[in-house]
Design an enzyme around this catalytic site. Sequence first.
Site, PDB file in Angstrom:
ATOM      1  N   CYS A 308      18.630  47.989   6.931  1.00  0.00           N
ATOM      2  CA  CYS A 308      17.486  49.251   6.834  1.00  0.00           C
ATOM      3  C   CYS A 308      18.010  50.510   7.345  1.00  0.00           C
ATOM      4  O   CYS A 308      17.608  51.516   6.608  1.00  0.00           O
ATOM      5  CB  CYS A 308      16.197  48.657   7.479  1.00  0.00           C
ATOM      6  SG  CYS A 308      16.360  47.581   8.641  1.00  0.00           S
ATOM      7  N   ARG A 337      25.416  38.524  11.797  1.00  0.00           N
ATOM      8  CA  ARG A 337      24.549  38.273  12.999  1.00  0.00           C
ATOM      9  C   ARG A 337      25.328  37.147  13.968  1.00  0.00           C
ATOM     10  O   ARG A 337      25.656  36.331  13.392  1.00  0.00           O
ATOM     11  CB  ARG A 337      23.234  38.008  12.758  1.00  0.00           C
ATOM     12  CG  ARG A 337      22.682  38.876  12.007  1.00  0.00           C
ATOM     13  CD  ARG A 337      21.106  38.614  11.567  1.00  0.00           C
ATOM     14  NE  ARG A 337      20.516  39.623  10.717  1.00  0.00           N
ATOM     15  CZ  ARG A 337      19.336  39.523   9.925  1.00  0.00           C
ATOM     16  NH1 ARG A 337      18.636  38.355  10.205  1.00  0.00           N
ATOM     17  NH2 ARG A 337      18.941  40.237   9.270  1.00  0.00           N
ATOM     18  N   GLN A 355      22.137  39.677   2.389  1.00  0.00           N
ATOM     19  CA  GLN A 355      20.627  39.757   2.091  1.00  0.00           C
ATOM     20  C   GLN A 355      20.352  40.343   0.654  1.00  0.00           C
ATOM     21  O   GLN A 355      20.813  41.095   0.310  1.00  0.00           O
ATOM     22  CB  GLN A 355      19.910  40.655   3.009  1.00  0.00           C
ATOM     23  CG  GLN A 355      19.858  39.828   4.519  1.00  0.00           C
ATOM     24  CD  GLN A 355      19.051  40.914   5.572  1.00  0.00           C
ATOM     25  OE1 GLN A 355      19.466  41.806   5.698  1.00  0.00           O
ATOM     26  NE2 GLN A 355      17.939  40.324   6.126  1.00  0.00           N
ATOM     27  N   ASP A 357      18.162  42.526  -0.236  1.00  0.00           N
ATOM     28  CA  ASP A 357      17.330  43.467   0.551  1.00  0.00           C
ATOM     29  C   ASP A 357      16.716  44.383  -0.320  1.00  0.00           C
ATOM     30  O   ASP A 357      17.436  44.849  -1.472  1.00  0.00           O
ATOM     31  CB  ASP A 357      18.349  44.010   1.735  1.00  0.00           C
ATOM     32  CG  ASP A 357      17.452  44.256   2.839  1.00  0.00           C
ATOM     33  OD1 ASP A 357      16.228  44.120   2.990  1.00  0.00           O
ATOM     34  OD2 ASP A 357      18.079  44.581   4.030  1.00  0.00           O
ATOM     35  N   HIS A 359      14.217  48.299   0.216  1.00  0.00           N
ATOM     36  CA  HIS A 359      12.955  49.086   1.104  1.00  0.00           C
ATOM     37  C   HIS A 359      12.293  49.882   0.104  1.00  0.00           C
ATOM     38  O   HIS A 359      12.948  50.674  -0.602  1.00  0.00           O
ATOM     39  CB  HIS A 359      14.011  49.771   2.295  1.00  0.00           C
ATOM     40  CG  HIS A 359      14.589  48.940   3.093  1.00  0.00           C
ATOM     41  ND1 HIS A 359      15.990  48.316   2.842  1.00  0.00           N
ATOM     42  CD2 HIS A 359      14.192  48.202   3.999  1.00  0.00           C
ATOM     43  CE1 HIS A 359      16.338  47.662   3.730  1.00  0.00           C
ATOM     44  NE2 HIS A 359      15.389  47.283   4.756  1.00  0.00           N
ATOM     45  N   LYS A 439       3.603  40.916   8.383  1.00  0.00           N
ATOM     46  CA  LYS A 439       4.490  40.476   7.297  1.00  0.00           C
ATOM     47  C   LYS A 439       3.689  39.540   6.472  1.00  0.00           C
ATOM     48  O   LYS A 439       3.048  38.602   7.112  1.00  0.00           O
ATOM     49  CB  LYS A 439       5.826  40.214   7.784  1.00  0.00           C
ATOM     50  CG  LYS A 439       5.760  39.033   8.556  1.00  0.00           C
ATOM     51  CD  LYS A 439       7.108  38.451   9.022  1.00  0.00           C
ATOM     52  CE  LYS A 439       7.064  37.255  10.049  1.00  0.00           C
ATOM     53  NZ  LYS A 439       8.332  36.388  10.117  1.00  0.00           N
ATOM     54  N   HIS A 485       9.829  46.696   4.320  1.00  0.00           N
ATOM     55  CA  HIS A 485      11.168  45.875   4.007  1.00  0.00           C
ATOM     56  C   HIS A 485      10.802  44.644   3.328  1.00  0.00           C
ATOM     57  O   HIS A 485       9.673  43.961   3.486  1.00  0.00           O
ATOM     58  CB  HIS A 485      11.582  45.367   5.437  1.00  0.00           C
ATOM     59  CG  HIS A 485      11.616  46.233   6.339  1.00  0.00           C
ATOM     60  ND1 HIS A 485      12.793  46.690   6.887  1.00  0.00           N
ATOM     61  CD2 HIS A 485      10.614  46.929   7.121  1.00  0.00           C
ATOM     62  CE1 HIS A 485      12.815  47.340   7.837  1.00  0.00           C
ATOM     63  NE2 HIS A 485      11.451  47.737   8.087  1.00  0.00           N
TER      64      HIS A 485
END
Length: 617
Positions: A308, A337, A355, A357, A359, A439, A485
């Site tokens: 992000c 991670r 990911q 991902d 946004h 979320k 997200h």
Amino acid sequence: MSNKDGKPVLMRVNGELTDLGAATVEADQFEFVFPEHPDALNVFRHSCAHLLAHAVVELFPGVQYGVGPAVENGFYYDFLTEKPFTPEDLEKIARRMAHLAKQNLPIKREILPRQDALELFSRKGQFLKVELIHEKVEGESVTVYRQGDFTDLCRGPHLPSTGLLKHFKLLSVAAAYWKGDEASHSMQRIYGVVFPTREQLDDHLGFLREAKERDHRKLGRDLDLFSIQNEIGAGLVLWHPRGAMIRYEVEKYWREEHLRSGYELLYTPHIARGELWETSGHKGFYSENMFTPIEFDHTEYQLKPMNCPFHLVVFKSRTRSWRELPLRWAELGTVYRYERSGVLHGLLRVRGFTQDDAHIFCTRDQILEEVKELIRFSLNILKTFGFVELDVFLSTRPENFVGDPEEWDLATNALERALKESGVAFTVDPGEGVFYGPKIDIKVKDVLNRSWQCSTIQVDFNMPRRFDLRYTNEIGDIERPIMIHRALLGSLERFFGILIEHYGGYFPVWLAPVQAVVIPINDRNAAYAGQVRNNLNQKGIRARLDSRSEGMGRKIRDAEMEKIPYILILGDEEEKNQDISLRIHRSGDQGKMALEELVHSILKAIEEKTFAKKVQH
RNA sequence: GCCGGUGUAGCUCAGCUGGUAGAGCAUUUGAUUCGUAAUCAAAAGGUCGACGGUUCGAGUCCGUCCACCGGCUCCA
């Protein structure tokens, strides 16, 4: 064999499950509950946990028993013991349980004065129970259940007697912390399952076998899809050619769908300066999961645990107008991670992963529509992989949160409305939101009815503020955008693991790394087989030729074991007629047909993203 | 990270109380040319997870570390 002898095991009084023996007063509603009833299952489990503790206490004097609840698939009981239980101990315990069950001991509820209960458990040396009474039991009376010489602190309800517990199995033993606290005692937890009937127990054990057969770690090795090796490092995935092929197809589909739905694609680096992570706040709240920074040119760089911040910086790269919003930016971003060594698990929990991902930067007014669109988009893509049953959760504001409660309400309401207007059933998870916003989580159910967390949609007011994002609105004022997200498949690694287990290694044709194998029966047919293979390749079908000096039976067997959808068998007859014999994996011989007919059918299955189907003549 | 278990050939696994490593499958080579789930034979393949210690001698005993498995805690 079964308990279907018409005897009830529990009662439901005014909506509450109670023991058969409970005194009934003024019941408006009353019914008996029989063993077959789903409500009875948890009670079977709970009573079986007691039976387990009973057996353990008899066999291992000095052991303290902690808690023993019914859980989703069975039950467990935690014990504090000097020596851990061995598999042989489990067998011994199970035999004792069967013995105690056979005695058909009545299970009796008793209410003791608090002081008596404390004395009772102290006398038995069960100090964990004493602790529980002090902590959990309010008031002056304590409910206990007694069977034979065994007494346990318990709210109940329970079965009327131990004789009903015939069909159980102890599955495993593992460590667990007392009350889930890492600083507290380490207990020995014994897991087991129990059912009212032999048939149900056998079904469940069959399910466990099936799950083991589908284990993505086993299939990943057998089908040569991926590996995780010491030489590379724990939690770091090597995608082998066949696994990489599957990933390529998933990514291709993913990109196409995103481009079709108004997304733009981003690529961002794997590391960034330390300051970025200070701005984003990750250094503060996420440092436990971040790898140690790298330093060069007197500057600290950090391997990214999230994508992000990069997207925020792209947003900031120039001024933005309200006319541009919503901006939908997607990236297959690889993040790293640090995960504690004990939690790593095949592809499902790794240290480096990609990911899927995205946004979305939008105005407050756009949140609702964007979330609705995200729900539609997510469900559509998950459906393509055969995930039609979903569990949807709405997680609301946690205790520790940042930002304005009003913003939280705005966002939470938008999420809730989006779900309702999309006609999606959901459960509210109070306080389970991320610290920066509420979320929606979507869990998919696989063919074995197991639940897997994939998609997550999170509204965030915090990051845009930290990065001071702005856009110019219709009347020329500066405003701050909202950020959403979202990950859809979650991570490609994890999703791959889920897919392997969901399909059991039998991938639909579009994903199958090798879609067809051509098997010549005789060396005389090798040239023709080569032509057929080339023909398929030219049509874009991933076909392989098995020209080994082996019998046909062997080649077929190997193709079946490799789970290749289409198996083409070519002998003199086929060569003469310039056709092929088709076998479809798991379905067997489909007879002869023209090559074009088969090509058409394969291309159709690829196009429609289905499994290999019998050809319609 | 914690508790317990495990680590021998690519895979599945033997290897007794310490005496120098074995099978099946896979691989390679040769023979075989076969009609819908395993053709036959031979060969090759291992610093026994890593490092250290005990011992005349360690796959085997001890210690440390690494990884994996089952959980706990945490999570995509």
